[in-house]
Write a protein that holds these residues in place. Structure first.
Motif, mmCIF file in Angstrom:
data_model
loop_
_atom_site.group_PDB
_atom_site.id
_atom_site.type_symbol
_atom_site.label_atom_id
_atom_site.label_comp_id
_atom_site.label_asym_id
_atom_site.label_seq_id
_atom_site.Cartn_x
_atom_site.Cartn_y
_atom_site.Cartn_z
ATOM 1 N N LYS A 16 0.839 -1.209 0.000
ATOM 2 C CA LYS A 16 0.000 0.000 0.000
ATOM 3 C C LYS A 16 0.870 1.254 0.000
ATOM 4 O O LYS A 16 0.571 2.241 -0.681
ATOM 5 C CB LYS A 16 -0.928 -0.003 1.214
ATOM 6 C CG LYS A 16 -1.992 -1.094 1.200
ATOM 7 C CD LYS A 16 -3.040 -0.819 0.145
ATOM 8 C CE LYS A 16 -4.183 -1.827 0.250
ATOM 9 N NZ LYS A 16 -5.191 -1.618 -0.820
ATOM 10 N N ILE A 17 1.942 1.231 0.788
ATOM 11 C CA ILE A 17 2.838 2.393 0.851
ATOM 12 C C ILE A 17 3.432 2.669 -0.527
ATOM 13 O O ILE A 17 3.498 3.822 -0.975
ATOM 14 C CB ILE A 17 3.947 2.160 1.897
ATOM 15 C CG1 ILE A 17 3.349 2.164 3.321
ATOM 16 C CG2 ILE A 17 5.045 3.224 1.782
ATOM 17 C CD1 ILE A 17 4.338 1.789 4.402
ATOM 18 N N PHE A 18 3.852 1.614 -1.207
ATOM 19 C CA PHE A 18 4.414 1.770 -2.543
ATOM 20 C C PHE A 18 3.366 2.292 -3.523
ATOM 21 O O PHE A 18 3.637 3.194 -4.328
ATOM 22 C CB PHE A 18 4.976 0.430 -3.021
ATOM 23 C CG PHE A 18 5.650 0.492 -4.358
ATOM 24 C CD1 PHE A 18 6.891 1.085 -4.507
ATOM 25 C CD2 PHE A 18 5.026 -0.026 -5.476
ATOM 26 C CE1 PHE A 18 7.523 1.151 -5.739
ATOM 27 C CE2 PHE A 18 5.639 0.040 -6.723
ATOM 28 C CZ PHE A 18 6.888 0.629 -6.851
ATOM 29 N N GLN A 19 2.148 1.749 -3.432
ATOM 30 C CA GLN A 19 1.070 2.218 -4.307
ATOM 31 C C GLN A 19 0.732 3.681 -4.029
ATOM 32 O O GLN A 19 0.473 4.460 -4.954
ATOM 33 C CB GLN A 19 -0.166 1.339 -4.115
ATOM 34 C CG GLN A 19 -0.001 -0.075 -4.647
ATOM 35 C CD GLN A 19 -1.171 -0.977 -4.302
ATOM 36 O OE1 GLN A 19 -1.937 -0.692 -3.359
ATOM 37 N NE2 GLN A 19 -1.320 -2.069 -5.039
ATOM 38 N N ASN A 20 0.749 4.045 -2.754
ATOM 39 C CA ASN A 20 0.455 5.438 -2.394
ATOM 40 C C ASN A 20 1.516 6.395 -2.926
ATOM 41 O O ASN A 20 1.218 7.548 -3.245
ATOM 42 C CB ASN A 20 0.331 5.568 -0.874
ATOM 43 C CG ASN A 20 -0.938 4.938 -0.341
ATOM 44 O OD1 ASN A 20 -1.915 4.767 -1.071
ATOM 45 N ND2 ASN A 20 -0.936 4.569 0.936
ATOM 46 N N ALA A 21 2.755 5.911 -3.022
ATOM 47 C CA ALA A 21 3.817 6.740 -3.586
ATOM 48 C C ALA A 21 3.507 7.081 -5.045
ATOM 49 O O ALA A 21 3.668 8.229 -5.479
ATOM 50 C CB ALA A 21 5.164 6.022 -3.477
ATOM 51 N N GLY A 22 3.051 6.081 -5.786
ATOM 52 C CA GLY A 22 2.680 6.326 -7.182
ATOM 53 C C GLY A 22 1.504 7.277 -7.297
ATOM 54 O O GLY A 22 1.481 8.165 -8.174
#
Length: 414
Positions: A89-95
């Motif tokens: 989720k953290i990685f997706q939120n970065a995008g």
């Protein structure tokens, strides 16, 4: 820009006007907009950004303060997964943040919590915009992994510490960040937390809600804050129980705060109260949306936190309203309360010490409590105001943005 141990007490900073942010879009990132100190500071800074001619975006899952955010001109960019600590989720939120930065032409991103801060950090690196953090707490780091996870809050181009206590903590924990730390204490909104601005209608509404319209002829002791173990509600109940057992029941203790789903903890508090037959003296009233009025009808305010408060907003707000406070002697509360002058500080978790301090405050002549309260108000007005917080935070933005303009190339701390 001087970053070494700056505080809101610096005259040159406390008196300066807001910098011009015309044409700039500032994106603050925070998990949600509940009624905590970090969340309220987010709204206060959004207000200042708008007043300075900028655009204030807040990436968040939303919450109780959404209405206030809208009222000050801030714009919510909702993302339900921002509070998640799930690495995917953290990685997706970065995008997602990277898309927001590009779409809204964001000039600077300001992160206020660890999980979304990682997303903001990676998004800022990808888009080459400044990254600012506010270190809101003395995060626990019992393992190397947790130390690394927390480190994102020390990776900003500027790291804002909300008290001298936190500034020292950052410098010790992440020495490489020490020269990028700026101390900007949280502030009290003196427009709201001044006795003359609180209407009788506001007071009556609290009295109606808590006491069915009739204020008791007893000193009211208020402990405001979400219902969670580290805020010290259990210790307060035990201290008041000790007073009652010693024959002093001339008081009312109010526990005002949302349990945020911690119903078992609330039930445990109620059981403690019932077990000591103190239901007429200790009341759990739930969330309070008008803390200024709640404090104004009270006589003493408690903040017996069991862990270090990064700042100690309760004591600061009570002080602004000329109320003596009794707090735990740790963290930022050592800065907001001057022992024996504006209130009392006691060892965290020490039931006997807390009980003695409450007894001492209750036994003080009213005139003496009022003198202590006026000294507290002067201390807060001189050192801990929302206006100072807003001016200093926007000053950081302006300096970081100017630095980028001058270098045309931005590098992040690793």
């Amino acid at each position: 820009m001087t970053t070494d141990k700056q505080t809101a007490g610096d005259a040159s900073l406390s008196n300066k006007s807001l910098p011009d942010l015309s044409g700039k879009t500032i994106l603050q990132v925070i998990p949600d907009l509940a009624a905590g100190g970090a969340e309220r500071t987010t709204v206060e800074v959004a207000e200042a950004i708008v007043n300075a001619g900028g655009r204030a975006l807040i990436a968040s899952a939303g919450g109780r303060l959404e209405t206030e955010l809208k009222a000050v001109g801030g714009e919510l960019v909702r993302r339900e997964s921002l509070p998640s600590k799930n690495p995917i989720k953290i990685f997706q939120n970065a995008g997602w943040l990277q898309q927001i930065i590009s779409k809204e032409n964001v000039s600077l991103i300001h992160a206020r919590s660890r999980a979304p801060a990682w997303s903001a950090y990676w998004a800022s690196k990808a888009t080459h915009i400044p990254f600012v953090t506010t270190y809101h707490g003395a995060y626990n780091a019992k393992s190397a992994l947790k130390h690394w996870y927390n480190s994102v809050m020390a990776r900003g181009n500027i790291v804002i510490a909300n008290s001298a206590f936190i500034a020292e903590h950052v410098a010790i924990t992440y020495p490489k960040a020490a020269n990028r730390v700026v101390t900007i204490p949280r502030g009290v909104d003196l427009k709201a937390f001044t006795k003359s601005t609180i209407s009788q209608t506001q007071r009556d509404a609290i009295i109606e809600s808590w006491f069915s319209g009739t204020k008791p002829d007893l000193p009211i002791i208020l402990l405001p804050g979400r219902l969670t173990g580290w805020k010290g509600q259990k210790i307060a109940i035990q201290a008041m129980t000790q007073l009652a057992q010693n024959g002093n029941k001339d008081w009312i203790l109010i526990l005002a705060g949302d349990d945020q789903g911690r119903t078992e903890y609330t039930s445990e508090l109620r059981s403690m109260i019932d077990r000591e037959s103190l239901s007429e003296h200790i009341k759990i009233v739930g969330h309070c949306s008008d803390i200024p009025a709640a404090m104004d009808i009270s006589d003493i305010v408690l903040a017996p936190s069991q862990e270090a408060e990064a700042f100690g907003r309760v004591a600061a707000e009570a002080g602004a309203l000329e109320l003596p406070t009794i707090v735990s002697d740790l963290g930022g509360q050592r800065e907001t309360v001057i022992e024996g002058v504006t209130g009392f500080r006691v060892k965290a978790g020490d039931i006997n010490a807390l009980s003695r301090a409450i007894q001492k405050a209750l036994q003080m002549p009213i005139e003496q409590r009022q003198i202590m309260g006026k000294k507290a108000a002067l201390h807060i007005q001189s050192n801990f105001t929302t206006a100072n917080l807003q001016a200093m935070t926007l000053g950081v933005y302006a300096d970081v943005l100017q630095s980028k303009t001058n270098t045309q190339r931005l590098g992040h701390s690793e």
